[in-house]
Design a protein around this motif. Structure first.
Motif, PDB file in Angstrom:
ATOM      1  N   ASN A   1      -1.554   1.729  27.074  1.00 22.30           N
ATOM      2  CA  ASN A   1      -2.511   2.687  27.617  1.00 22.30           C
ATOM      3  C   ASN A   1      -3.228   3.456  26.524  1.00 22.30           C
ATOM      4  O   ASN A   1      -4.430   3.708  26.622  1.00 22.30           O
ATOM      5  CB  ASN A   1      -1.820   3.622  28.603  1.00 22.30           C
ATOM      6  CG  ASN A   1      -1.678   3.009  29.985  1.00 22.30           C
ATOM      7  OD1 ASN A   1      -2.441   3.312  30.888  1.00 22.30           O
ATOM      8  ND2 ASN A   1      -0.717   2.105  30.149  1.00 22.30           N
ATOM      9  N   TYR A  50      -5.172   7.428  40.158  1.00 19.34           N
ATOM     10  CA  TYR A  50      -5.377   6.064  40.645  1.00 19.34           C
ATOM     11  C   TYR A  50      -6.553   5.966  41.613  1.00 19.34           C
ATOM     12  O   TYR A  50      -6.909   4.875  42.053  1.00 19.34           O
ATOM     13  CB  TYR A  50      -4.107   5.538  41.322  1.00 19.34           C
ATOM     14  CG  TYR A  50      -2.978   5.238  40.361  1.00 19.34           C
ATOM     15  CD1 TYR A  50      -3.221   4.588  39.152  1.00 19.34           C
ATOM     16  CD2 TYR A  50      -1.669   5.589  40.667  1.00 19.34           C
ATOM     17  CE1 TYR A  50      -2.190   4.310  38.271  1.00 19.34           C
ATOM     18  CE2 TYR A  50      -0.627   5.307  39.795  1.00 19.34           C
ATOM     19  CZ  TYR A  50      -0.897   4.672  38.601  1.00 19.34           C
ATOM     20  OH  TYR A  50       0.131   4.388  37.731  1.00 19.34           O
ATOM     21  N   ASP A  51      -7.135   7.105  41.981  1.00 19.65           N
ATOM     22  CA  ASP A  51      -8.295   7.131  42.867  1.00 19.65           C
ATOM     23  C   ASP A  51      -9.502   7.506  42.012  1.00 19.65           C
ATOM     24  O   ASP A  51      -9.758   8.678  41.731  1.00 19.65           O
ATOM     25  CB  ASP A  51      -8.065   8.155  43.982  1.00 19.65           C
ATOM     26  CG  ASP A  51      -9.180   8.162  45.029  1.00 19.65           C
ATOM     27  OD1 ASP A  51     -10.324   7.826  44.668  1.00 19.65           O
ATOM     28  OD2 ASP A  51      -8.904   8.527  46.184  1.00 19.65           O
ATOM     29  N   SER A  89      -1.661  13.178  37.515  1.00 19.85           N
ATOM     30  CA  SER A  89      -0.750  12.041  37.487  1.00 19.85           C
ATOM     31  C   SER A  89       0.696  12.353  37.826  1.00 19.85           C
ATOM     32  O   SER A  89       1.591  11.655  37.362  1.00 19.85           O
ATOM     33  CB  SER A  89      -0.778  11.433  36.080  1.00 19.85           C
ATOM     34  OG  SER A  89      -0.404  12.417  35.115  1.00 19.85           O
ATOM     35  N   GLN A 104      -0.978   9.864  43.437  1.00 15.37           N
ATOM     36  CA  GLN A 104      -1.485  10.250  42.128  1.00 15.37           C
ATOM     37  C   GLN A 104      -3.012  10.157  42.105  1.00 15.37           C
ATOM     38  O   GLN A 104      -3.578   9.083  42.308  1.00 15.37           O
ATOM     39  CB  GLN A 104      -0.896   9.346  41.047  1.00 15.37           C
ATOM     40  CG  GLN A 104       0.613   9.498  40.888  1.00 15.37           C
ATOM     41  CD  GLN A 104       1.131   8.765  39.669  1.00 15.37           C
ATOM     42  OE1 GLN A 104       0.714   9.061  38.555  1.00 15.37           O
ATOM     43  NE2 GLN A 104       2.030   7.835  39.864  1.00 15.37           N
ATOM     44  N   HIS A 111      -8.602  -1.753  35.388  1.00 16.95           N
ATOM     45  CA  HIS A 111      -8.410  -0.327  35.641  1.00 16.95           C
ATOM     46  C   HIS A 111      -8.688   0.505  34.386  1.00 16.95           C
ATOM     47  O   HIS A 111      -9.166   1.640  34.490  1.00 16.95           O
ATOM     48  CB  HIS A 111      -7.000  -0.071  36.170  1.00 16.95           C
ATOM     49  CG  HIS A 111      -6.785  -0.625  37.541  1.00 16.95           C
ATOM     50  ND1 HIS A 111      -5.535  -0.903  38.043  1.00 16.95           N
ATOM     51  CD2 HIS A 111      -7.670  -0.981  38.512  1.00 16.95           C
ATOM     52  CE1 HIS A 111      -5.653  -1.388  39.268  1.00 16.95           C
ATOM     53  NE2 HIS A 111      -6.936  -1.447  39.567  1.00 16.95           N
ATOM     54  N   TYR A 119      -1.807   2.821  33.603  1.00 20.35           N
ATOM     55  CA  TYR A 119      -2.573   1.759  34.258  1.00 20.35           C
ATOM     56  C   TYR A 119      -2.010   0.414  33.828  1.00 20.35           C
ATOM     57  O   TYR A 119      -1.553   0.240  32.695  1.00 20.35           O
ATOM     58  CB  TYR A 119      -4.057   1.879  33.910  1.00 20.35           C
ATOM     59  CG  TYR A 119      -4.653   3.192  34.385  1.00 20.35           C
ATOM     60  CD1 TYR A 119      -4.956   3.403  35.722  1.00 20.35           C
ATOM     61  CD2 TYR A 119      -4.878   4.241  33.489  1.00 20.35           C
ATOM     62  CE1 TYR A 119      -5.472   4.613  36.168  1.00 20.35           C
ATOM     63  CE2 TYR A 119      -5.396   5.449  33.928  1.00 20.35           C
ATOM     64  CZ  TYR A 119      -5.685   5.632  35.265  1.00 20.35           C
ATOM     65  OH  TYR A 119      -6.186   6.835  35.689  1.00 20.35           O
TER      66      TYR A 119
END
Length: 316
Positions: free
Chosen positions: A235, A145-146, A133, A142, A177, A172
Motif C-alpha cells: 500500500n 472503501y467507498d 478506516s 469503512q 483500487h 487495498y
C-alpha cells in the motif's frame, strides 16, 4: 542499549520538520495524557498521534478486545476514546514541543464535519488525521472503501478546512483500487496519507479453548504486527507511485525491527508508525528501532534516509 550511529533521519510534511521518522500508530499508547506524555518524551520518537477521537467520550467494544497471536495481534477496540475536546486540549498544550497529529474518526459524516469545524476554529496548528478506516465498529463500514463517499467528505471538508489535513486509509488489495483511491485523493490539497490501518475482519482461534481470541463481533478483528507487513509495503508503494508528490506518506504496519522501518521508507514512506510492537514493548521500542535502522543504513552505505526513500528496485 545499542549505540545510535550518526545518521540523518528527518522528514517534512506541510512545513513541519520531524527530527526522527518514528511515531506511534493511532490507538496505541495514546488513550490518556499519561500515555501521550510517554510518547512525547520517548527517545527516538519524532512525533505522536492522538487516539482517534469521536465528538463525545466513547467506551468502545466490551469484553476481550485485543490479543497477541503468532505473527502479530488481533483487535476489535471499537474506538474507545476520551473525546475530541480531551485530545484537542492536549495537542494545543504540547504543539510547540514536537509536530503533532490530531486524529479524528467520526461514526458519521456529520460527526467528522463537526469535529473539523471545531479544530478549524481552535488554536491547534499541527496536523490533522481524518481516519476513514476503522474496521472495528459493529455496523459501520469503512469509509475508505467507498470512493464516492470519500470524495464527498473531502469536498465538504476542504470547503472550509484550511489547516494541514491527511487521511488514514484501510488496506487495498486490488491494483484498480489503488488507481481509484489515488484519483480521488489527488483532487484535494492533502498533506499526507497514513497507510495502512489494520487488516479488517480477520479471525483467530485459541487452540487451548477452541474459542475465538477476542469477544466483539464474534471474534472478527483487525490484524496487525508482522502479518500486516507485506500488505503495508504494497500500500505504501502503490500509493506513493500514484499520489501527487506533495502528498506525503506515513507507513504503518508490520514494524518489528529496523529492517522493517527501512523497507517502509524504501517503498516510499516519509514517516513510519509503530502499533503492535509498541503495545508489546512500550515506548522504549523507538530507540531500539532507530538504532537498528541506523545499522541497516550503515550496511547499505547510507547516512540519510532521503538517500533510499522510494528507491525500491524491481526485477523487471
Amino acid at each position: 542499549m545499542k549505540e545510535i550511529i550518526m545518521t540523518t533521519m528527518t522528514a517534512s510534511i506541510a512545513g513541519f520538520t520531524f527530527e526522527d521518522i518514528l511515531l506511534n500508530a493511532a490507538g496505541v499508547y495514546c488513550q490518556t495524557t499519561e500515555e501521550l506524555d510517554q510518547i512525547l518524551t520517548a527517545p527516538g520518537a519524532g512525533s505522536l498521534v492522538t487516539k482517534s477521537a469521536t465528538p463525545a467520550e466513547r467506551a468502545g467494544n466490551p469484553g476481550v478486545r485485543y490479543a497477541d497471536m503468532p505473527l502479530g495481534s488481533i483487535n476489535s477496540m471499537g474506538l474507545p476514546n476520551l473525546s475530541l475536546d480531551y485530545y484537542l486540549d492536549y495537542a494545543i498544550a504540547h504543539q510547540d514541543e514536537k509536530p503533532l497529529f490530531l486524529s479524528i474518526a467520526g461514526l458519521t459524516k456529520a460527526d467528522n464535519l463537526q469535529m473539523l469545524h471545531e479544530i478549524q476554529d481552535s488554536d491547534f496548528n499541527g496536523l490533522v488525521e481524518l481516519n476513514l478506516s476503522c474496521p472495528n465498529v459493529p455496523g459501520k463500514p469503512q469509509t475508505g472503501y467507498d470512493f464516492d463517499t470519500t470524495r464527498q467528505i473531502l469536498e465538504e471538508t476542504f470547503a472550509f478546512f484550511k489547516k494541514p489535513l491527511g487521511v488514514k486509509l484501510p488496506p487495498y488489495f486490488d491494483i484498480a483500487h489503488f488507481d481509484m483511491i489515488a484519483a480521488v485523493l489527488n483532487d484535494f490539497p492533502l498533506a499526507f496519507v497514513n497507510t495502512i490501518n489494520s487488516i479488517g475482519n480477520g479471525l483467530m482461534v485459541d487452540p487451548e479453548t477452541d474459542t475465538a481470541m477476542i469477544a466483539p463481533k464474534g471474534g472478527f478483528g483487525g490484524l496487525g504486527g508482522a502479518i500486516a507487513k507485506p500488505t503495508a509495503l504494497a500500500n505504501v508503494r502503490g500509493l506513493r507511485q500514484r499520489l501527487n508528490a506533495g502528498i506525503k506518506v506515513i507507513g504503518t504496519g508490520g514494524v518489528q525491527n529496523g529492517r522493517d522501518v527501512y523497507d517502509l521508507v524504501l517503498c516510499g514512506a516519509d514517516l513510519v508508525s509503530v502499533g503492535t510492537t509498541l503495545h508489546q514493548e512500550g515506548p522504549e521500542v523507538f530507540n531500539r528501532l532507530k538504532a537498528e535502522l541506523a545499522e541497516q543504513m550503515k550496511l547499505k552505505g547510507y547516512d540519510d534516509v532521503n538517500q533510499f526513500r522510494s528507491a525500491l528496485q524491481t526485477l523487471n
